[in-house]
Each structure stands twice: as C-alpha cells, then as structure tokens.
Design a protein around this motif. Structure first.
Motif, PDB file in Angstrom:
ATOM      1  N   LEU A 132       0.273  -0.979  -0.187  1.00  0.00           N
ATOM      2  CA  LEU A 132       0.065  -0.135   0.073  1.00  0.00           C
ATOM      3  C   LEU A 132       1.291   1.091   0.069  1.00  0.00           C
ATOM      4  N   PRO A 133       2.060   1.683   0.889  1.00  0.00           N
ATOM      5  CA  PRO A 133       2.324   2.632   0.769  1.00  0.00           C
ATOM      6  C   PRO A 133       3.322   2.585  -0.485  1.00  0.00           C
ATOM      7  N   MET A 134       3.954   1.565  -1.195  1.00  0.00           N
ATOM      8  CA  MET A 134       4.230   2.096  -2.318  1.00  0.00           C
ATOM      9  C   MET A 134       3.534   2.240  -4.047  1.00  0.00           C
ATOM     10  N   ALA A 135       2.750   2.206  -3.211  1.00  0.00           N
ATOM     11  CA  ALA A 135       1.786   2.335  -4.333  1.00  0.00           C
ATOM     12  C   ALA A 135       1.285   4.394  -4.145  1.00  0.00           C
ATOM     13  N   PHE A 136       1.559   4.371  -3.158  1.00  0.00           N
ATOM     14  CA  PHE A 136       1.020   5.782  -3.355  1.00  0.00           C
ATOM     15  C   PHE A 136       2.581   6.820  -3.509  1.00  0.00           C
ATOM     16  N   LEU A 137       4.015   6.025  -3.802  1.00  0.00           N
ATOM     17  CA  LEU A 137       5.090   6.241  -3.807  1.00  0.00           C
ATOM     18  C   LEU A 137       5.580   5.827  -5.294  1.00  0.00           C
ATOM     19  N   SER A 138       4.750   5.363  -6.047  1.00  0.00           N
ATOM     20  CA  SER A 138       5.229   4.563  -7.261  1.00  0.00           C
ATOM     21  C   SER A 138       3.980   5.417  -8.705  1.00  0.00           C
ATOM     22  N   GLY A 139       3.312   6.781  -8.049  1.00  0.00           N
ATOM     23  CA  GLY A 139       2.593   7.217  -9.298  1.00  0.00           C
ATOM     24  C   GLY A 139       1.493   6.191  -9.464  1.00  0.00           C
ATOM     25  N   SER A 140       0.702   5.565  -8.183  1.00  0.00           N
ATOM     26  CA  SER A 140      -0.436   5.207  -9.078  1.00  0.00           C
ATOM     27  C   SER A 140      -1.594   5.798  -8.859  1.00  0.00           C
ATOM     28  N   PHE A 141      -2.112   6.194  -7.992  1.00  0.00           N
ATOM     29  CA  PHE A 141      -2.818   7.363  -7.200  1.00  0.00           C
ATOM     30  C   PHE A 141      -2.769   8.462  -8.477  1.00  0.00           C
ATOM     31  N   PHE A 142      -1.517   9.589  -7.603  1.00  0.00           N
ATOM     32  CA  PHE A 142      -1.041  10.428  -8.356  1.00  0.00           C
ATOM     33  C   PHE A 142       0.363  10.733  -8.850  1.00  0.00           C
ATOM     34  N   ASP A 151       5.711  14.179  -9.833  1.00  0.00           N
ATOM     35  CA  ASP A 151       6.344  15.416 -10.502  1.00  0.00           C
ATOM     36  C   ASP A 151       6.651  16.413  -9.783  1.00  0.00           C
ATOM     37  N   ASP A 152       5.317  16.929  -8.302  1.00  0.00           N
ATOM     38  CA  ASP A 152       5.851  18.067  -7.774  1.00  0.00           C
ATOM     39  C   ASP A 152       6.485  17.259  -6.382  1.00  0.00           C
ATOM     40  N   ALA A 153       6.891  16.157  -6.236  1.00  0.00           N
ATOM     41  CA  ALA A 153       7.022  16.219  -5.083  1.00  0.00           C
ATOM     42  C   ALA A 153       8.456  16.514  -4.763  1.00  0.00           C
ATOM     43  N   PRO A 154       8.878  15.975  -3.631  1.00  0.00           N
ATOM     44  CA  PRO A 154      10.935  16.498  -3.091  1.00  0.00           C
ATOM     45  C   PRO A 154      11.352  15.496  -4.048  1.00  0.00           C
ATOM     46  N   GLN A 155      12.115  16.096  -4.308  1.00  0.00           N
ATOM     47  CA  GLN A 155      13.202  15.395  -4.810  1.00  0.00           C
ATOM     48  C   GLN A 155      13.961  14.392  -4.222  1.00  0.00           C
ATOM     49  N   TRP A 156      14.242  14.556  -2.953  1.00  0.00           N
ATOM     50  CA  TRP A 156      14.718  13.197  -2.267  1.00  0.00           C
ATOM     51  C   TRP A 156      13.504  11.906  -2.221  1.00  0.00           C
ATOM     52  N   LEU A 157      12.044  12.247  -2.436  1.00  0.00           N
ATOM     53  CA  LEU A 157      10.961  11.209  -2.498  1.00  0.00           C
ATOM     54  C   LEU A 157      10.825  11.098  -4.129  1.00  0.00           C
ATOM     55  N   GLN A 158      11.342  11.492  -4.787  1.00  0.00           N
ATOM     56  CA  GLN A 158      11.033  10.870  -6.513  1.00  0.00           C
ATOM     57  C   GLN A 158      11.754   9.887  -6.417  1.00  0.00           C
TER      58      GLN A 158
END
Length: 353
Positions: A278-288, A291-298
C-alpha cells in the motif's frame, strides 16, 4: 502434469470461492478506475473570472482577432468599486481584477492558486505586448507555436489506468502468495504436500500459473472498462504490457512469499503484504504523479518495483513508446523478484513453530 493441473484447479476454485479475495483483487481496484475515470475523463480548464474596474480602453478596444482569444480565456464582469473587486479576488470569487491607470494595465490577483495566477499574468502580458506592437505598426520577428507531445486521443484516464492496474496486480499477487503460504502452513497442507508424490515444481508452478492468469484477467477487465466507458486508447507497443505484467506479477509474488515467510499467522501475512504494497502504491505514482514531490522522494521511488512496473506500462500502453521501452523495467523487476525469492527461501519454514 496431472498433479499440476489438479493443484491449479484447486487453487483457482479456492480463489473464486473466497469472495474477499475476489473483491480485493478485482472489484476494489476497479472501483478506483471507475472513480478516477468519472472524475477526470472530461476534465477541462475553465475560463478565468475577471473583474474590469472602471474604464479600461486597452481591454475594450481590442482588435477582432485578439477579442476572440480574449473572450475564450476570460469571463468578464464590470464594476466601479475597486475595493469590492479586490475583496472578491481575495475570497476566491474572482481570479483577477484589472484597472487601467493611464497607459498601465494593473492586474490584482491572488497567490492562493499559483497555476491560475500564472495563466492570468502570462495572458495579460501577451495582451499588452500585442497591443504595443499593433500601435507601433511593427510586426514581431519571432512567432510561437505550441504543440502537445501526445496524440489527440490522449485523455486523463490513460494515465490512471496503467498505474491502477499495476497496483491491482501487485496487491493481488502479494496478498495471494502471502495468504496461501500461511494458510497451507497452518492447515498442515504444506507437510502433506511434502510427503505426497507431488514435486515442488508442480506446487510452485500451479500457484504461479493461477496468479498470472488472474493478473491477465485483471488487465483485460481494466482495458475493457477503460475503453468502453472512459475512452481509453492504447498506443505504441501496448502488447508489451503483457510480458511486463507477467514479470511484475512474479515480482510481487516474491514479496508475498517474503511476507508469508516472516510471519506466523495468515492474518499477519496479509497485514505484512499490505504494509509493503500500500505505501508503495502511493510512492510509485499509482494514484497521483510524483512530479511535484521533493527530489529525495522521487529518488527513493526509483528503488520501488511498483514504480518501474507503472512506468513501463505507461510507456508502452499510452505514451506510444517502442517495445524496447519495457525491457529495462522487466529486467529490474526480474532482478528484484530473484533477490526477494532467495531471501524468502532462506527464511522459509515448513511449520509455524
């Protein structure tokens, strides 16, 4: 082959009869596709609400061609009260209030919506520059033409379908593998299979074949619903999404096996798989988009297998990329599956004790 087919039928029947598994594997992800499709399938940019305060000859005396473009961009209302106009902009009831002070057009806008503020500032700047050119009689040296990098058939739902499909497959594969391993272990079925004249290859092959078949059915349902109800159009080498999906399924089966290996109950295995997916889905672009996330998160998202599954399917399904665009994501997913499977095998135990 008889043990393989017998196990495959047994696993498939168990999946179909388990309404909870069917719901979370097919119905639940499909609900998100329908929701996002309904919300964004007819998304358009509305006009900018403008209040013109007093006399503004620059706005009133536009040439015919400029007037058409202006009317396509702005919805204009008139007012003689500047304070009231500014208050409406401040409250969000209007996007911009303009007044003309001599030869200067003053635009008052709110910074609460940076995107709309950028549209307002850019459009009004172009309006003033165009008027200056018209008054001086000098033609501009350069021209600007804007074109979309995608084809005309591209719609918002095409961006959501690959990501939601990737999440659905990841969830189904991981949960199925984790629940099956722990369920068989708790019911002592693993020990019986170990003693039965059934090879390990047959057991593993049956589980893999059923999970991959479910993933392909999920893909067919998503593409069918997206195409029939929301105008989904496949482009490029979309067929490469099939082998990519198979490799992705194997990858998340490995994650499910790891979740089942490190837990002692079926509920614990499912919760562990959920904690990973589930966290992977949010952090992998499944829902949004990220592009506007912090660089470290990308950067961190590049370490997640679901990110590569989503990007690979997005490339070949809707971005019109060639079939080679799926090769790198497939290699990453295969390597991830191999490493996680080896770790899960190392931690595997036949009994719960």
């Amino acid at each position: 082959m008889k043990p393989f087919w017998a196990l495959s039928r047994a696993i498939l029947r168990g999946f179909v009869r388990d309404r909870t598994s069917v719901f979370f594997a097919v119905v639940f992800p499909l609900m998100f596709l329908v929701l996002f499709g309904g919300l964004f399938s007819d998304q358009s940019v509305g006009k900018v609400d403008m209040i013109v305060v007093g006399d503004a000859s620059l706005v009133d005396d536009l040439p015919a061609d400029a007037r058409d473009d202006f009317d396509d961009t702005f919805h204009v209302v008139r007012s003689d009260d500047l304070d009231d106009a500014l208050d409406q902009v401040r409250k969000g009831d209007a996007d911009v209030a303009v007044e003309q002070q001599g030869d200067t057009l003053v635009a008052h806008y709110s910074q609460t919506d940076p995107a709309k503020a950028g549209i307002v500032a850019g459009t009004l700047r172009a309006l003033v520059d165009g008027t200056n050119i018209a008054l001086t009689g000098q033609q501009p040296t350069y021209d600007l033409r804007v074109e979309s990098v995608e084809d005309d058939s591209l719609s918002t739902i095409q961006y959501y379908t690959p990501g939601l499909l990737g999440w659905a497959v990841a969830m189904s594969a991981a949960f199925g593998a984790a629940a099956t391993l722990q369920g068989w272990r708790q019911s002592k079925l693993l020990r019986r299979l170990q003693l039965a004249p059934v090879s390990t290859r047959s057991v593993v092959g049956a589980r893999v074949s059923v999970t991959v078949s479910i993933a392909l059915v999920q893909m067919a349902i998503f593409i069918g619903v997206g195409g029939i109800f929301f105008g989904l159009t496949l482009t490029g080498a979309w067929w490469m999404a099939i082998p990519l999906l198979v490799v992705g399924t194997l990858c998340f089966m490995a994650i499910g096996l790891l979740a089942g290996a490190i837990t002692k109950t079926q509920e614990g295995a499912v919760n562990a798989a959920n904690f990973l997916v589930l966290p992977m889905a949010f952090l992998s672009g499944s829902f949004f988009a990220l592009d506007d996330a912090p660089q470290w998160l990308q950067t961190f998202s590049e370490l997640l297998p679901l990110k590569h599954l989503n990007d690979g399917m997005l490339d070949v399904m809707v971005r019109g990329e060639p079939w080679t665009a799926a090769l790198v994501p497939m290699a990453i997913l295969a390597a991830f599956a191999l490493v996680v499977t080896l770790v899960a095998a190392r931690l595997f135990r036949w009994d719960t004790a």
